[in-house]
Design a protein around this motif. Structure first.
Motif, short mmCIF file in Angstrom:
data_model
loop_
_atom_site.label_atom_id
_atom_site.label_comp_id
_atom_site.label_asym_id
_atom_site.label_seq_id
_atom_site.Cartn_x
_atom_site.Cartn_y
_atom_site.Cartn_z
N LEU A 128 0.84 -1.19 0.00
CA LEU A 128 0.00 0.00 0.00
C LEU A 128 0.87 1.25 0.00
CD1 LEU A 128 -2.43 -1.14 2.86
CD2 LEU A 128 -2.54 -1.71 0.43
N VAL A 129 0.59 2.18 -0.90
CA VAL A 129 1.33 3.44 -0.98
C VAL A 129 0.34 4.58 -0.82
CG1 VAL A 129 2.86 4.89 -2.35
CG2 VAL A 129 3.00 2.39 -2.56
N ALA A 130 0.58 5.44 0.18
CA ALA A 130 -0.33 6.55 0.45
C ALA A 130 0.45 7.84 0.60
CB ALA A 130 -1.14 6.28 1.73
N GLY A 131 -0.16 8.93 0.17
CA GLY A 131 0.43 10.25 0.35
C GLY A 131 -0.59 11.19 0.96
N GLY A 132 -0.24 11.80 2.11
CA GLY A 132 -1.15 12.75 2.75
C GLY A 132 -2.49 12.13 3.11
N SER A 133 -3.58 12.77 2.70
CA SER A 133 -4.92 12.26 3.01
C SER A 133 -5.27 11.03 2.18
CB SER A 133 -5.96 13.36 2.78
OG SER A 133 -5.95 13.81 1.45
N GLY A 134 -4.35 10.62 1.29
CA GLY A 134 -4.55 9.38 0.55
C GLY A 134 -4.54 8.16 1.45
N ILE A 227 -2.52 2.25 -4.51
CA ILE A 227 -1.84 3.54 -4.48
C ILE A 227 -2.87 4.66 -4.41
CG2 ILE A 227 -0.02 4.92 -5.58
CD1 ILE A 227 0.26 2.48 -7.56
N CYS A 228 -2.68 5.58 -3.47
CA CYS A 228 -3.58 6.72 -3.35
C CYS A 228 -2.81 7.92 -2.83
CB CYS A 228 -4.76 6.41 -2.43
SG CYS A 228 -5.99 7.73 -2.36
N GLY A 229 -2.79 9.00 -3.60
CA GLY A 229 -2.08 10.19 -3.16
C GLY A 229 -1.89 11.17 -4.30
N PRO A 230 -1.05 12.17 -4.09
CA PRO A 230 -0.78 13.17 -5.13
C PRO A 230 -0.18 12.53 -6.39
CG PRO A 230 0.04 13.90 -3.00
CD PRO A 230 -0.35 12.47 -2.84
N ASP A 231 -0.29 13.25 -7.51
CA ASP A 231 0.17 12.72 -8.80
C ASP A 231 1.62 12.27 -8.77
OD1 ASP A 231 -2.29 13.13 -9.91
OD2 ASP A 231 -1.78 15.01 -10.89
N GLY A 232 2.52 13.04 -8.12
CA GLY A 232 3.93 12.70 -8.11
C GLY A 232 4.20 11.34 -7.49
N ILE A 233 3.58 11.08 -6.36
CA ILE A 233 3.77 9.80 -5.67
C ILE A 233 3.18 8.66 -6.49
CG2 ILE A 233 3.02 8.47 -3.65
CD1 ILE A 233 3.25 11.09 -2.05
N MET A 234 2.00 8.89 -7.06
CA MET A 234 1.36 7.84 -7.86
C MET A 234 2.16 7.55 -9.12
SD MET A 234 -2.68 8.80 -7.41
CE MET A 234 -3.22 7.31 -8.23
N ASP A 235 2.64 8.60 -9.80
CA ASP A 235 3.40 8.40 -11.04
C ASP A 235 4.70 7.66 -10.78
OD1 ASP A 235 1.41 9.73 -12.37
OD2 ASP A 235 2.49 11.64 -12.52
N THR A 236 5.40 8.02 -9.69
CA THR A 236 6.65 7.35 -9.35
C THR A 236 6.43 5.86 -9.09
OG1 THR A 236 7.60 9.36 -8.37
CG2 THR A 236 8.54 7.26 -7.67
N THR A 237 5.40 5.55 -8.31
CA THR A 237 5.10 4.15 -7.99
C THR A 237 4.68 3.37 -9.22
OG1 THR A 237 4.35 4.88 -5.79
CG2 THR A 237 3.76 2.65 -6.48
N LEU A 238 3.83 3.95 -10.05
CA LEU A 238 3.37 3.26 -11.26
C LEU A 238 4.52 3.00 -12.23
CD1 LEU A 238 0.03 5.20 -11.88
CD2 LEU A 238 0.25 2.80 -11.20
N GLN A 250 -3.15 -6.32 -10.93
CA GLN A 250 -2.69 -6.30 -9.54
C GLN A 250 -2.55 -4.87 -9.01
OE1 GLN A 250 0.68 -9.13 -10.95
NE2 GLN A 250 0.68 -9.30 -8.71
N ILE A 251 -2.75 -3.89 -9.87
CA ILE A 251 -2.53 -2.49 -9.49
C ILE A 251 -3.87 -1.76 -9.36
CG2 ILE A 251 -1.42 -0.32 -10.11
CD1 ILE A 251 0.55 -1.97 -11.81
N HIS A 252 -4.07 -1.15 -8.22
CA HIS A 252 -5.30 -0.40 -7.95
C HIS A 252 -4.90 1.02 -7.54
CE1 HIS A 252 -6.96 -4.51 -7.55
NE2 HIS A 252 -5.83 -4.72 -6.88
N ARG A 253 -5.52 2.01 -8.14
CA ARG A 253 -5.16 3.39 -7.82
C ARG A 253 -6.40 4.23 -7.61
NH1 ARG A 253 -3.21 6.28 -13.42
NH2 ARG A 253 -4.73 5.31 -14.82
N GLU A 254 -6.24 5.22 -6.77
CA GLU A 254 -7.33 6.15 -6.45
C GLU A 254 -6.73 7.54 -6.34
OE1 GLU A 254 -10.50 5.79 -6.44
OE2 GLU A 254 -11.47 6.21 -4.53
N SER A 255 -7.41 8.51 -6.94
CA SER A 255 -6.93 9.88 -6.89
C SER A 255 -8.05 10.79 -6.43
CB SER A 255 -6.42 10.33 -8.26
OG SER A 255 -6.01 11.68 -8.22
N PHE A 256 -7.71 11.81 -5.63
CA PHE A 256 -8.70 12.77 -5.17
C PHE A 256 -8.75 14.01 -6.06
CE2 PHE A 256 -7.66 11.14 -0.68
CZ PHE A 256 -8.55 10.11 -0.84
#
Length: 366
Positions: A128-134, A227-238, A250-256
């Motif tokens: 699980l990868v989260a950034g801030g309120s993600g 993965i859930c968080g700001p674009d930078g964190i999501m893009d790096t992980t992806l 196997q990859i699930h992502r959510e963006s606010f």
């Protein structure tokens, strides 16, 4: 006769709302609160990682915002959402300052695909990868794994600004202490204090590579990445997951927040996109409606402006509440992150970010 029909439609719309009474307000950090709600009758059914859409009136105009559930239906007796204050944010400031126990808030029922099914026989590694309120939807998933899958384990990589900004800090510490062999929490702080001994600075690709390589080397566990968080964190992980050849299943992502949709909206309003005003047919509840869509409006915006009761929530192309089937014609979507490749291939579109580019567009809301 016309007024009677209109009143009936409005009553149907109002009755579709889910009123939830606030049970408790918990201050998580200086700018984040969790609102826990009393269980309605019947009990609220939801999946961990899903979201609720808050409906409020501001100056006589109904507005909506989506907030992820931070709770697990398998662990927590009461459902809850966490809201981080945003500078100038209409909803986030109101929910942080004006909500108190006993207050009833109208919602739309739980929605969202950022979730998983669980079984006690599964042996999986949830990365699980989260950034801030993600961390909000990630929290519900994390707790659900620990209670439902005794053979599975969890790695959480959580990025925050500093120690004071770590949402659910104490709860995560308790969960890690109670599950030392199954839960590893790794904090990465971009602006920590001098006493911080963990990872510091922006999340780098190298850091993610080390952790993913370790997870991928474990042959005994199947892997799931959330993965859930700001674009930078999501893009790096992806990018790292793509390098390791991790299957998209196997990859699930959510963006606010959708930067792409926001830029497209600004361009449309400024007129730089060009385009023509077109007529679009919307099939809703078995009835066809002809709406006029100007270049600076999406299909959803135009439908709502012409009093169509079209479903919607985030209005950013992320939640899929406004999903429709394109029957004829072509549209351009400002953002399609909310749809899977199979859905796009099957002709589904998101009305909140779709603009017609041919004159024969017909959309069926299913």
């Amino acid at each position: 006769m016309f007024n009677l029909f209109k009143k009936k439609k409005e009553e149907v719309k109002t009755n579709s709302y889910l009123p939830l009474k606030v049970r408790e307000v918990v201050k998580e950090t200086a700018d984040t609160v969790t609102l826990y709600f009393e269980q309605p009758e019947p009990f609220l059914e939801y999946k961990p990682g899903q979201f609720l859409t808050v409906i409020l009136d501001f100056e006589g105009k109904e507005q909506r915002r989506s907030y992820s559930l931070c709770t697990s239906p398998f662990v927590d007796p009461y459902p809850g959402i966490s809201v981080k204050r945003v500078d100038g944010g209409l909803f986030s400031n109101f929910l942080n300052e004006k909500i108190f126990p006993g207050k009833t808030i109208n919602m739309l029922p739980p929605m969202g695909h950022f979730t998983a099914d669980f079984h006690s026989k599964n042996q999986r590694h949830f990365f699980l990868v989260a950034g801030g309120s993600g961390i909000t939807p990630i929290m519900g998933i994390l707790k659900s794994v620990l209670v439902n899958e005794p053979k599975s384990k969890v790695t959480l990589l959580y990025c925050s600004r500093n120690e004071a900004q770590i949402i659910f800090k104490k709860e995560l510490e308790k969960l890690e202490s109670a599950n030392p062999e199954r839960l590893q929490v790794i904090h990465n702080l971009s602006q920590p204090t001098d006493s911080w001994t963990g990872l510091r600075g922006r999340l780098t690709k190298d850091r993610v590579q080390v952790l993913v390589q370790k997870a991928e080397s474990e042959s005994d566990f199947s892997k799931e990445y959330f993965i859930c968080g700001p674009d930078g964190i999501m893009d790096t992980t992806l990018e790292v997951l793509d390098q390791f050849g991790v299957s998209k299943d196997q990859i699930h992502r959510e963006s606010f927040y959708s930067a792409a949709a926001e830029k497209a909206h600004e361009a449309a309003v400024s007129g730089s996109l060009g385009g023509l005003t077109r007529e679009v047919t919307v099939e809703l509840e078995g009835e066809e409606h002809l709406i006029t869509v100007s270049p600076d409006k999406t299909i959803l915006e135009s439908g709502l402006a012409q009093d169509l009761n079209m479903p919607y929530s985030c209005q950013s192309g992320l939640c899929t509440a406004c999903r429709g089937k394109l029957i004829t014609g072509e549209v351009k979507m400002d953002e399609d992150a909310g749809l899977s490749e199979k859905e796009i291939a099957a002709g589904y579109i998101l009305c909140c970010v779709s603009r017609p580019i041919t004159s024969d567009v017909k959309v069926r809301i299913e």
